[in-house]
Design an enzyme around this catalytic site. Structure first.
Site, PDB file in Angstrom:
ATOM      1  N   SER A  50     -25.594  80.350 -28.825  1.00  0.00           N
ATOM      2  CA  SER A  50     -26.400  79.344 -28.126  1.00  0.00           C
ATOM      3  C   SER A  50     -27.680  79.978 -27.585  1.00  0.00           C
ATOM      4  O   SER A  50     -28.640  79.271 -27.268  1.00  0.00           O
ATOM      5  CB  SER A  50     -25.594  78.706 -26.988  1.00  0.00           C
ATOM      6  OG  SER A  50     -24.987  79.706 -26.191  1.00  0.00           O
ATOM      7  N   ASP A  88     -20.712  86.414 -30.063  1.00  0.00           N
ATOM      8  CA  ASP A  88     -20.637  85.486 -31.201  1.00  0.00           C
ATOM      9  C   ASP A  88     -21.135  86.140 -32.480  1.00  0.00           C
ATOM     10  O   ASP A  88     -22.180  86.812 -32.478  1.00  0.00           O
ATOM     11  CB  ASP A  88     -21.549  84.277 -30.927  1.00  0.00           C
ATOM     12  CG  ASP A  88     -20.766  83.018 -30.638  1.00  0.00           C
ATOM     13  OD1 ASP A  88     -19.575  82.939 -30.990  1.00  0.00           O
ATOM     14  OD2 ASP A  88     -21.365  82.095 -30.049  1.00  0.00           O
ATOM     15  N   LYS A 118     -16.442  86.427 -31.511  1.00  0.00           N
ATOM     16  CA  LYS A 118     -16.007  85.039 -31.742  1.00  0.00           C
ATOM     17  C   LYS A 118     -16.615  84.574 -33.052  1.00  0.00           C
ATOM     18  O   LYS A 118     -17.758  84.892 -33.364  1.00  0.00           O
ATOM     19  CB  LYS A 118     -16.460  84.130 -30.598  1.00  0.00           C
ATOM     20  CG  LYS A 118     -16.105  82.646 -30.842  1.00  0.00           C
ATOM     21  CD  LYS A 118     -16.230  81.811 -29.606  1.00  0.00           C
ATOM     22  CE  LYS A 118     -17.631  81.349 -29.286  1.00  0.00           C
ATOM     23  NZ  LYS A 118     -18.294  80.553 -30.354  1.00  0.00           N
ATOM     24  N   GLU A 120     -16.657  80.967 -35.813  1.00  0.00           N
ATOM     25  CA  GLU A 120     -16.350  79.541 -35.951  1.00  0.00           C
ATOM     26  C   GLU A 120     -15.550  79.291 -37.222  1.00  0.00           C
ATOM     27  O   GLU A 120     -15.777  79.955 -38.248  1.00  0.00           O
ATOM     28  CB  GLU A 120     -17.647  78.732 -35.975  1.00  0.00           C
ATOM     29  CG  GLU A 120     -18.441  78.847 -34.686  1.00  0.00           C
ATOM     30  CD  GLU A 120     -19.705  77.977 -34.674  1.00  0.00           C
ATOM     31  OE1 GLU A 120     -19.923  77.204 -35.633  1.00  0.00           O
ATOM     32  OE2 GLU A 120     -20.465  78.082 -33.696  1.00  0.00           O
ATOM     33  N   GLU A 186     -13.979  72.798 -29.016  1.00  0.00           N
ATOM     34  CA  GLU A 186     -15.238  72.184 -28.585  1.00  0.00           C
ATOM     35  C   GLU A 186     -15.302  70.718 -28.972  1.00  0.00           C
ATOM     36  O   GLU A 186     -15.062  70.344 -30.136  1.00  0.00           O
ATOM     37  CB  GLU A 186     -16.442  72.943 -29.183  1.00  0.00           C
ATOM     38  CG  GLU A 186     -17.778  72.314 -28.753  1.00  0.00           C
ATOM     39  CD  GLU A 186     -18.996  73.204 -28.911  1.00  0.00           C
ATOM     40  OE1 GLU A 186     -18.836  74.402 -29.224  1.00  0.00           O
ATOM     41  OE2 GLU A 186     -20.115  72.686 -28.706  1.00  0.00           O
TER      42      GLU A 186
HETATM   43  O1  KIV Z   1     -22.623  79.760 -28.450  1.00  0.00           O
HETATM   44  C1  KIV Z   1     -21.990  79.398 -27.446  1.00  0.00           C
HETATM   45  O2  KIV Z   1     -22.496  79.461 -26.322  1.00  0.00           O
HETATM   46  C2  KIV Z   1     -20.622  78.928 -27.637  1.00  0.00           C
HETATM   47  C3  KIV Z   1     -19.881  78.380 -26.467  1.00  0.00           C
HETATM   48  C4  KIV Z   1     -20.519  77.298 -25.776  1.00  0.00           C
HETATM   49  C5  KIV Z   1     -18.464  78.107 -26.763  1.00  0.00           C
HETATM   50  O3  KIV Z   1     -20.129  79.007 -28.711  1.00  0.00           O
END
Ligand code: KIV
Length: 284
Positions: A50, A88, A118, A120, A186
């Site tokens: 994000s 991420d 993390k 997806e 989400e």
């Molecule tokens: O990129 C992000 O901030 C996210 C979260 C909001 C779960 O994946």
């Protein structure tokens, strides 16, 4: 080199063990000062992709690169003492093959000092999650609305309201069985998130999901009122820092134009004769 690990720091197994316990508190961070602010209060700090939309003004997360995640990851690392740091994996850095995912995840971990990544995706990502988890890369899953698939979904709509509810349930189960230590849910209906939380063995971390999840996550700029481009229904604004900042900047601009800033206390007198400059360059 010190071989002593920070024993205070929360680990992926600690998070995994919180299934069904006190809800996990999770926030994003992208910079050192914000990491310092959130660290004492959070179990998990996510350097989310994000960052592309929130800090770089991108229209989606698709343009975020591994290099951007590493740069922000390094900054966040400097601000954390106890929270688990998760970074991420950006779009295009892990989907091709388990080997590609490992190569990039290992680089992200080595260069940022994060303890987990993390990624997806549900059933389609199980081989990759298993591959990473078996090779020392703890993985947090992310199912339901997966923003990197915005073009496939055709927008950021709630997922799992129709026939796809079963698929999302299967995705969460598959991610858990593949070895993820937690999974983000989400933008799925409350009832579906409750059901999934009851079915999977790992903690669910909700964002636009349910209070029944094992934890919650928000984008820090959203909950502080710093990101004004749009406000999803699931965001609660705990502060309006954007408005405070706007008022402060307005006052500064006015004072500069009226020559009221800098005032006497912000400017320097000549050094008294014989005085030595200090290290900061100010007269002693
Ligand atoms: O990129 C992000 O901030 C996210 C979260 C909001 C779960 O994946």
């Amino acid at each position: 080199m010190s071989a002593i690990a920070n024993t205070k720091a929360i680990t992926p197994p600690d998070v995994r063990a919180r299934k069904g316990g006190t809800p996990l508190v999770c926030l994003t961070a992208y910079t050192t000062p914000v990491a310092r602010l959130v660290d004492p209060h959070c179990d998990v700090v996510l350097v989310g992709d994000s960052v592309g939309m929130v800090l770089h003004g991108m229209p989606s997360t698709l343009g975020v690169t591994v290099e951007m995640m590493i740069m922000h990851g390094k900054a966040v690392r400097r601000g954390l003492e106890q929270a688990l740091m998760v970074v991420d994996m950006p779009f295009g850095s892990y989907e091709e093959s388990p080997e590609q995912a490992f190569r990039n995840a290992a680089r992200v971990m080595a260069e940022t000092g994060c303890s987990a990544v993390k990624l997806e995706g549900g059933e389609t990502m199980t081989e990759t999650i298993r591959f990473l988890a078996a090779r020392g890369v703890p993985v947090m899953g992310h199912v339901g609305l997966t923003p990197q698939a915005v073009n496939t979904f055709g927008g950021y709509r709630v997922q799992g309201r129709g026939g796809d509810a079963e698929r999302i349930g299967r995705d969460a189960l598959a991610v858990a069985e593949a070895g993820a230590f937690a999974v983000v849910l989400e933008k799925v209906p409350d009832a579906l998130a409750r059901r999934i939380t009851g079915e999977v063995a790992i903690p669910t971390i909700g964002i636009g999901a349910s209070a029944a999840c094992d934890g919650q996550i928000l984008v820090v700029d959203d909950m502080l009122g710093l990101f004004g481009d749009f406000q999803p229904k699931f965001v609660k604004r705990y502060a309006e820092l954007g408005q405070f900042a706007g008022a402060a900047i307005t006052a500064y601009a006015q004072e500069v134009r009226e020559r009221r800033f800098p005032a006497a206390e912000h400017v320097f007198a000549d050094a008294p004769k014989g005085a030595h400059a200090t290290e900061s360059g100010e007269a002693a």
